[in-house]
Design a protein around this motif. Structure first.
Motif, mmCIF file in Angstrom:
data_model
loop_
_atom_site.group_PDB
_atom_site.id
_atom_site.type_symbol
_atom_site.label_atom_id
_atom_site.label_comp_id
_atom_site.label_asym_id
_atom_site.label_seq_id
_atom_site.Cartn_x
_atom_site.Cartn_y
_atom_site.Cartn_z
ATOM 1 N N ASP A 3 -1.588 11.197 -6.265
ATOM 2 C CA ASP A 3 -0.883 9.975 -5.857
ATOM 3 C C ASP A 3 -0.062 10.289 -4.599
ATOM 4 O O ASP A 3 0.883 11.066 -4.648
ATOM 5 C CB ASP A 3 0.032 9.512 -6.996
ATOM 6 C CG ASP A 3 0.642 8.141 -6.718
ATOM 7 O OD1 ASP A 3 0.668 7.728 -5.534
ATOM 8 O OD2 ASP A 3 1.096 7.491 -7.683
ATOM 9 N N SER A 6 4.504 7.284 -4.012
ATOM 10 C CA SER A 6 5.329 6.779 -5.113
ATOM 11 C C SER A 6 6.792 6.833 -4.682
ATOM 12 O O SER A 6 7.171 7.604 -3.805
ATOM 13 C CB SER A 6 5.119 7.605 -6.392
ATOM 14 O OG SER A 6 5.720 8.872 -6.286
ATOM 15 N N MET A 44 3.209 9.251 -14.345
ATOM 16 C CA MET A 44 2.442 10.190 -13.516
ATOM 17 C C MET A 44 1.575 11.140 -14.340
ATOM 18 O O MET A 44 0.924 12.027 -13.790
ATOM 19 C CB MET A 44 3.395 11.000 -12.621
ATOM 20 C CG MET A 44 4.057 10.183 -11.542
ATOM 21 S SD MET A 44 2.854 9.434 -10.391
ATOM 22 C CE MET A 44 3.788 8.000 -9.847
ATOM 23 N N VAL A 47 -1.976 11.987 -13.122
ATOM 24 C CA VAL A 47 -2.211 12.576 -11.804
ATOM 25 C C VAL A 47 -1.844 14.058 -11.787
ATOM 26 O O VAL A 47 -0.961 14.506 -12.520
ATOM 27 C CB VAL A 47 -1.464 11.829 -10.655
ATOM 28 C CG1 VAL A 47 -1.801 10.356 -10.657
ATOM 29 C CG2 VAL A 47 0.032 12.062 -10.698
ATOM 30 N N CYS A 50 1.936 14.275 -7.233
ATOM 31 C CA CYS A 50 2.386 12.995 -6.711
ATOM 32 C C CYS A 50 3.402 13.210 -5.600
ATOM 33 O O CYS A 50 4.341 13.992 -5.743
ATOM 34 C CB CYS A 50 2.981 12.135 -7.822
ATOM 35 S SG CYS A 50 3.968 13.043 -9.011
ATOM 36 N N ASP A 199 -3.208 4.649 3.232
ATOM 37 C CA ASP A 199 -3.223 4.647 1.761
ATOM 38 C C ASP A 199 -3.413 3.231 1.240
ATOM 39 O O ASP A 199 -3.169 2.244 1.936
ATOM 40 C CB ASP A 199 -2.006 5.378 1.166
ATOM 41 C CG ASP A 199 -0.730 4.538 1.080
ATOM 42 O OD1 ASP A 199 -0.797 3.364 0.673
ATOM 43 O OD2 ASP A 199 0.358 5.072 1.401
ATOM 44 N N ALA A 201 -2.087 1.951 -1.517
ATOM 45 C CA ALA A 201 -1.044 1.564 -2.470
ATOM 46 C C ALA A 201 -0.710 0.076 -2.384
ATOM 47 O O ALA A 201 -0.551 -0.473 -1.290
ATOM 48 C CB ALA A 201 0.221 2.391 -2.223
ATOM 49 N N GLY A 229 -2.928 5.906 -3.634
ATOM 50 C CA GLY A 229 -1.491 5.896 -3.896
ATOM 51 C C GLY A 229 -1.188 4.725 -4.812
ATOM 52 O O GLY A 229 -1.914 3.732 -4.826
ATOM 53 N N SER A 230 -0.101 4.847 -5.586
ATOM 54 C CA SER A 230 0.173 3.818 -6.600
ATOM 55 C C SER A 230 1.269 2.835 -6.201
ATOM 56 O O SER A 230 1.318 1.732 -6.709
ATOM 57 C CB SER A 230 0.589 4.486 -7.911
ATOM 58 O OG SER A 230 1.866 5.100 -7.759
ATOM 59 N N TYR A 232 4.220 3.354 -7.214
ATOM 60 C CA TYR A 232 5.127 3.345 -8.353
ATOM 61 C C TYR A 232 6.567 3.166 -7.858
ATOM 62 O O TYR A 232 6.910 3.749 -6.850
ATOM 63 C CB TYR A 232 5.010 4.662 -9.154
ATOM 64 C CG TYR A 232 5.851 4.654 -10.392
ATOM 65 C CD1 TYR A 232 5.377 4.068 -11.555
ATOM 66 C CD2 TYR A 232 7.158 5.161 -10.376
ATOM 67 C CE1 TYR A 232 6.174 4.014 -12.686
ATOM 68 C CE2 TYR A 232 7.955 5.101 -11.512
ATOM 69 C CZ TYR A 232 7.456 4.522 -12.660
ATOM 70 O OH TYR A 232 8.248 4.442 -13.774
ATOM 71 N N PRO A 237 -0.217 4.769 -11.434
ATOM 72 C CA PRO A 237 -1.531 5.278 -11.011
ATOM 73 C C PRO A 237 -2.663 4.727 -11.883
ATOM 74 O O PRO A 237 -3.735 4.372 -11.366
ATOM 75 C CB PRO A 237 -1.394 6.791 -11.172
ATOM 76 C CG PRO A 237 0.066 7.058 -11.002
ATOM 77 C CD PRO A 237 0.749 5.867 -11.611
ATOM 78 N N SER A 240 -3.293 1.150 -10.949
ATOM 79 C CA SER A 240 -3.882 1.085 -9.614
ATOM 80 C C SER A 240 -5.366 1.437 -9.655
ATOM 81 O O SER A 240 -6.194 0.735 -9.065
ATOM 82 C CB SER A 240 -3.172 2.043 -8.658
ATOM 83 O OG SER A 240 -1.837 1.639 -8.487
#
Ligand SMILES: [Zn+2]
Length: 279
Positions: A3, A6, A44, A47, A50, A199, A201, A229-230, A232, A237, A240
């Protein structure tokens, strides 16, 4: 999964009440911007690593001390890759960078031109870019839109990064959020610069725009330059990855083109840290 995008925010502390209020109005419900380490680590779990950052943007009421983000990473040092942030409208931003790099060991930089109110091509930033290029510190720029009323959108256009990359060709750069809603600008920038990435995200929850952006990425042949990427806490994640994998659902039963499944999986599995020279 890696990720690459975040957030960690402490509230009260890193954001003003006015910022939280604007975020809540934009979302249509009260937004909780105080992120507990245990909630972060739970999200997380899927993943391997991150990237986490705060933001320094005095103009918008956002200020994460680099000490805080370094301390946050100590909750899971083998997993969390903390990025520093500096606000170039502050006179001592180069000292801030040096302290974060040399004393706090932070190896990536988050910049927020629109939120802080600076042009990414302001020559005052050249010394910062030269340092990042020399030391191999990647820069992740928040590009694209926002709900913050006083943040100037003109500093958030992805094509501004073209000039940065032309002047600093070895600098590793990520254009966050595919620069939404200017994804087309982002795609032509990442297409021509080997060290500029984007990214994905926070893009999937506007599915029609996301689908069109990915079709355009596919047509330009640049899905290989997109990192997972999330964003967050705004999405996890797991959510996503699920949202990204669902992209072709709305064109089922139509003659509209599909995003290739292998391109989608490659984005989710791509090692963004390796792309940015952080392995
Ligand atoms: Zn974000």
């Amino acid at each position: 999964m890696i990720d690459i995008h975040s957030h960690w925010i402490k509230y009260p502390g890193h954001v003003t009440d006015a910022f939280v209020e604007e975020a809540s109005i934009a979302r249509g419900r009260p937004v909780d911007l105080n992120i507990l380490p245990e909630d972060y680590l739970k999200a997380m779990e899927p993943v391997e690593k991150c990237v986490v950052f705060g933001m320094k943007a005095c103009l918008s009421g956002f200020y994460t001390p680099n000490e805080d983000i370094a301390a946050f990473a100590s909750y899971a040092p083998e997993k969390i890759v903390p990025f520093m942030s500096v606000d170039p409208t502050e006179g001592d931003f180069l000292d801030d960078f040096d302290h974060a790099y040399h004393d706090l060991n932070l190896r990536g930089l988050k910049l927020a031109p629109m939120y802080a109110g600076f042009d990414p091509n302001d020559r005052r930033l050249d010394a910062l870019y030269a340092r990042c290029q020399k030391l191999g510190v990647p820069i992740l720029y928040h590009m694209g839109t926002t709900f913050v009323r006083m943040a100037p959108l003109k500093y958030s256009r992805p094509f501004l990064i073209d000039e940065v990359a032309r002047r600093f060709p070895e600098l590793r750069i990520v254009i966050a959020h595919l620069g939404h809603p200017w994804e087309g600008e982002t795609l032509v920038v990442i297409r021509k610069h080997p060290h500029v990435w984007a990214d994905i995200a926070a893009i999937y929850y506007r599915p029609w725009q996301f689908y069109n952006s990915m079709i355009l990425a596919q047509e330009y042949g640049v899905t290989g330059k997109i990192l997972f990427g999330s964003d967050y806490p705004f999405s996890t994640p797991a959510e996503s990855a699920q949202g990204i994998r669902a992209i072709n659902r709305m064109v089922e039963g139509t003659n509209l083109p599909r995003i290739r499944e292998e391109s989608i999986e490659a984005i989710i599995e791509r090692d963004g840290l390796k792309s940015l020279g952080l392995r």
